[in-house]
Design a protein around this motif. Structure first.
Motif, PDB file in Angstrom:
ATOM      1  N   CYS A   7       0.854  -1.183   0.000  1.00  0.00           N
ATOM      2  CA  CYS A   7       0.000   0.000   0.000  1.00  0.00           C
ATOM      3  C   CYS A   7       0.893   1.237   0.000  1.00  0.00           C
ATOM      4  O   CYS A   7       1.643   1.474   0.955  1.00  0.00           O
ATOM      5  N   ASP A   8       0.844   1.988  -1.085  1.00  0.00           N
ATOM      6  CA  ASP A   8       1.678   3.177  -1.280  1.00  0.00           C
ATOM      7  C   ASP A   8       0.811   4.418  -1.109  1.00  0.00           C
ATOM      8  O   ASP A   8       0.060   4.790  -2.010  1.00  0.00           O
ATOM      9  N   VAL A   9       0.916   5.040   0.064  1.00  0.00           N
ATOM     10  CA  VAL A   9       0.109   6.225   0.356  1.00  0.00           C
ATOM     11  C   VAL A   9       0.919   7.464  -0.029  1.00  0.00           C
ATOM     12  O   VAL A   9       1.807   7.900   0.705  1.00  0.00           O
ATOM     13  N   GLY A  10       0.633   8.015  -1.197  1.00  0.00           N
ATOM     14  CA  GLY A  10       1.335   9.193  -1.677  1.00  0.00           C
ATOM     15  C   GLY A  10       0.632  10.471  -1.271  1.00  0.00           C
ATOM     16  O   GLY A  10      -0.502  10.453  -0.786  1.00  0.00           O
ATOM     17  N   SER A  11       1.294  11.592  -1.485  1.00  0.00           N
ATOM     18  CA  SER A  11       0.712  12.884  -1.129  1.00  0.00           C
ATOM     19  C   SER A  11      -0.449  13.253  -2.044  1.00  0.00           C
ATOM     20  O   SER A  11      -1.353  13.992  -1.651  1.00  0.00           O
ATOM     21  N   THR A  12      -0.446  12.710  -3.261  1.00  0.00           N
ATOM     22  CA  THR A  12      -1.498  13.021  -4.235  1.00  0.00           C
ATOM     23  C   THR A  12      -2.382  11.817  -4.530  1.00  0.00           C
ATOM     24  O   THR A  12      -3.612  11.934  -4.577  1.00  0.00           O
ATOM     25  N   TYR A  13      -1.765  10.670  -4.748  1.00  0.00           N
ATOM     26  CA  TYR A  13      -2.511   9.449  -5.037  1.00  0.00           C
ATOM     27  C   TYR A  13      -2.074   8.310  -4.118  1.00  0.00           C
ATOM     28  O   TYR A  13      -0.910   8.244  -3.707  1.00  0.00           O
ATOM     29  N   THR A  14      -3.013   7.411  -3.835  1.00  0.00           N
ATOM     30  CA  THR A  14      -2.725   6.217  -3.064  1.00  0.00           C
ATOM     31  C   THR A  14      -2.914   5.007  -3.961  1.00  0.00           C
ATOM     32  O   THR A  14      -3.906   4.915  -4.695  1.00  0.00           O
ATOM     33  N   LYS A  15      -1.939   4.098  -3.917  1.00  0.00           N
ATOM     34  CA  LYS A  15      -1.975   2.915  -4.764  1.00  0.00           C
ATOM     35  C   LYS A  15      -1.873   1.663  -3.894  1.00  0.00           C
ATOM     36  O   LYS A  15      -1.235   1.691  -2.844  1.00  0.00           O
ATOM     37  N   ALA A  16      -2.477   0.584  -4.325  1.00  0.00           N
ATOM     38  CA  ALA A  16      -2.400  -0.682  -3.602  1.00  0.00           C
ATOM     39  C   ALA A  16      -2.321  -1.828  -4.594  1.00  0.00           C
ATOM     40  O   ALA A  16      -2.918  -1.772  -5.666  1.00  0.00           O
ATOM     41  N   VAL A  17      -1.566  -2.852  -4.217  1.00  0.00           N
ATOM     42  CA  VAL A  17      -1.374  -4.037  -5.064  1.00  0.00           C
ATOM     43  C   VAL A  17      -1.446  -5.279  -4.187  1.00  0.00           C
ATOM     44  O   VAL A  17      -0.932  -5.279  -3.061  1.00  0.00           O
ATOM     45  N   ILE A  18      -2.062  -6.333  -4.700  1.00  0.00           N
ATOM     46  CA  ILE A  18      -2.032  -7.642  -4.060  1.00  0.00           C
ATOM     47  C   ILE A  18      -1.396  -8.626  -5.035  1.00  0.00           C
ATOM     48  O   ILE A  18      -1.758  -8.675  -6.210  1.00  0.00           O
ATOM     49  N   LEU A  19      -0.423  -9.401  -4.533  1.00  0.00           N
ATOM     50  CA  LEU A  19       0.248 -10.437  -5.315  1.00  0.00           C
ATOM     51  C   LEU A  19      -0.110 -11.811  -4.770  1.00  0.00           C
ATOM     52  O   LEU A  19      -0.371 -11.966  -3.564  1.00  0.00           O
ATOM     53  N   ASP A  20      -0.089 -12.812  -5.651  1.00  0.00           N
ATOM     54  CA  ASP A  20      -0.204 -14.182  -5.158  1.00  0.00           C
ATOM     55  C   ASP A  20       1.192 -14.694  -4.820  1.00  0.00           C
ATOM     56  O   ASP A  20       2.183 -13.966  -4.951  1.00  0.00           O
ATOM     57  N   GLN A  21       1.296 -15.937  -4.392  1.00  0.00           N
ATOM     58  CA  GLN A  21       2.592 -16.442  -3.913  1.00  0.00           C
ATOM     59  C   GLN A  21       3.614 -16.631  -5.027  1.00  0.00           C
ATOM     60  O   GLN A  21       4.813 -16.769  -4.766  1.00  0.00           O
ATOM     61  N   LYS A  22       3.159 -16.581  -6.288  1.00  0.00           N
ATOM     62  CA  LYS A  22       4.093 -16.667  -7.413  1.00  0.00           C
ATOM     63  C   LYS A  22       4.542 -15.286  -7.898  1.00  0.00           C
ATOM     64  O   LYS A  22       5.340 -15.177  -8.814  1.00  0.00           O
ATOM     65  N   GLY A  23       3.989 -14.224  -7.281  1.00  0.00           N
ATOM     66  CA  GLY A  23       4.367 -12.869  -7.656  1.00  0.00           C
ATOM     67  C   GLY A  23       3.492 -12.258  -8.723  1.00  0.00           C
ATOM     68  O   GLY A  23       3.787 -11.171  -9.230  1.00  0.00           O
ATOM     69  N   LYS A  24       2.383 -12.914  -9.054  1.00  0.00           N
ATOM     70  CA  LYS A  24       1.460 -12.389 -10.054  1.00  0.00           C
ATOM     71  C   LYS A  24       0.521 -11.363  -9.410  1.00  0.00           C
ATOM     72  O   LYS A  24       0.009 -11.578  -8.311  1.00  0.00           O
ATOM     73  N   ILE A  25       0.280 -10.245 -10.112  1.00  0.00           N
ATOM     74  CA  ILE A  25      -0.660  -9.235  -9.619  1.00  0.00           C
ATOM     75  C   ILE A  25      -2.080  -9.769  -9.758  1.00  0.00           C
ATOM     76  O   ILE A  25      -2.522 -10.110 -10.857  1.00  0.00           O
ATOM     77  N   VAL A  26      -2.796  -9.842  -8.635  1.00  0.00           N
ATOM     78  CA  VAL A  26      -4.184 -10.304  -8.674  1.00  0.00           C
ATOM     79  C   VAL A  26      -5.169  -9.156  -8.463  1.00  0.00           C
ATOM     80  O   VAL A  26      -6.360  -9.298  -8.755  1.00  0.00           O
ATOM     81  N   ALA A  27      -4.675  -8.019  -7.969  1.00  0.00           N
ATOM     82  CA  ALA A  27      -5.540  -6.849  -7.770  1.00  0.00           C
ATOM     83  C   ALA A  27      -4.678  -5.604  -7.655  1.00  0.00           C
ATOM     84  O   ALA A  27      -3.553  -5.656  -7.137  1.00  0.00           O
ATOM     85  N   HIS A  28      -5.203  -4.487  -8.148  1.00  0.00           N
ATOM     86  CA  HIS A  28      -4.483  -3.213  -8.008  1.00  0.00           C
ATOM     87  C   HIS A  28      -5.469  -2.063  -8.126  1.00  0.00           C
ATOM     88  O   HIS A  28      -6.539  -2.196  -8.732  1.00  0.00           O
ATOM     89  N   THR A  29      -5.106  -0.927  -7.555  1.00  0.00           N
ATOM     90  CA  THR A  29      -5.938   0.262  -7.663  1.00  0.00           C
ATOM     91  C   THR A  29      -5.087   1.507  -7.486  1.00  0.00           C
ATOM     92  O   THR A  29      -4.018   1.480  -6.874  1.00  0.00           O
ATOM     93  N   THR A  30      -5.570   2.610  -8.048  1.00  0.00           N
ATOM     94  CA  THR A  30      -4.975   3.931  -7.872  1.00  0.00           C
ATOM     95  C   THR A  30      -6.118   4.903  -7.621  1.00  0.00           C
ATOM     96  O   THR A  30      -7.057   4.963  -8.413  1.00  0.00           O
ATOM     97  N   MET A  31      -6.050   5.645  -6.520  1.00  0.00           N
ATOM     98  CA  MET A  31      -7.116   6.590  -6.209  1.00  0.00           C
ATOM     99  C   MET A  31      -6.546   7.857  -5.575  1.00  0.00           C
ATOM    100  O   MET A  31      -5.453   7.843  -5.012  1.00  0.00           O
ATOM    101  N   ARG A  32      -7.287   8.940  -5.705  1.00  0.00           N
ATOM    102  CA  ARG A  32      -6.850  10.211  -5.146  1.00  0.00           C
ATOM    103  C   ARG A  32      -6.733  10.096  -3.630  1.00  0.00           C
ATOM    104  O   ARG A  32      -7.632   9.550  -2.974  1.00  0.00           O
TER     105      ARG A  32
END
Length: 264
Positions: A7-32
């Motif tokens: 979870c990357d909480v930036g000053s302008t946008y916040t981003k989040a990523v979920i990976l599975d155990q193999k390192g594949k992205i299973v979910a992501h989002t970017t929001m103000r």
């Protein structure tokens, strides 16, 4: 199946990523980002947990918070510097990239990446907002455009009108004056992009960039800036296969995967 979060909480946008155990992205989002960092973190994580079919962050094996508000991610197992996370995010996306310019909402960073994705060296300009995401928002506002429209404006310019002001406030005033004088807007925009590219020059050199570099952060989507950087630095800007704005969250999730994969 184990899942890992960043979870990357930036000053302008916040981003989040979920990976599975193999390192594949299973979910992501970017929001103000919201005013309160913890609210930003909670909103972003709820979005990716829903995407992944998970009910709560406790179902993640390990979660790392990063970014401007990394200390305000209440459900994180630990937090890490966004510099480390951007380096790792780019590394897992394209291991051949060894130099990064990260243009965030409030600062600009040059990062040298080691062979294992860790940070070899870095430099940061956090004393002035010129050239950051907030700077570009101010410039787009001066043209009465949205950011995607502004980012392409300079690409049609035949000439460059230099922007001499180094401060965001003064640069905005200078741009408004030039627009009011009837100067070609695409040439003014080209001057803005060149000014920022020159600011990135020092960061790129400190990051050890030689023939190629990657841009991360929201400004990495600015086509005019990419073209200006290639012209000023005379090196290729690498197109990352994964959204460059997600690199901090992706790197945090990858570190979470590495740290938590042996957890029961």
């Amino acid at each position: 199946m184990k899942y890992f979060g960043g979870c990357d909480v930036g000053s302008t946008y916040t981003k989040a990523v979920i990976l599975d155990q193999k390192g594949k992205i299973v979910a992501h989002t970017t929001m103000r980002s919201k005013i309160r960092s913890w609210e930003s973190a909670e909103a972003a994580m709820k979005e990716v947990l829903d995407q992944a079919g998970l009910k709560d962050s406790s179902e993640l094996t390990y979660l790392i918070g990063t970014g401007y508000g990394r200390n305000k991610v209440p459900f994180a197992d630990e937090n890490m510097s966004e510099i480390s996370c951007h380096a790792m995010g780019v590394h897992v996306t394209d291991p051949s990239v060894k130099a990064i310019i990260d243009i965030g909402g409030q600062d600009v960073k040059g990062i040298a990446v080691d062979t294992d994705g860790t940070v070899k060296n870095f430099a940061m300009n956090d004393k002035c907002a010129a050239g950051t995401g907030r700077f570009y928002e101010a410039m787009a506002r001066s043209f009465e455009m949205d950011l995607p429209e502004f980012s392409k404006l300079s690409l049609t310019a035949k000439n460059v009108i230099p922007i001499t002001a180094q401060c965001t406030v003064f640069a905005e005033s200078e741009v408004i004056s030039l627009v009011g004088e009837g100067k070609p807007v695409e040439e003014i925009a080209a001057g803005i992009q060149m000014a920022v590219a020159k600011r990135c020059f020092v960061m790129a050199k400190k990051a050890g960039a030689t023939d190629r570099i990657a841009l991360t952060g929201g400004c990495a989507k600015n086509d005019g800036l990419k073209a200006a950087i290639e012209k000023v630095l005379r090196i290729k800007v690498v197109e990352l296969k994964t959204d460059p704005q997600l690199m901090g969250a992706l790197g945090a999730a990858e570190y979470a995967r590495l740290k938590g994969r042996h957890r029961l």
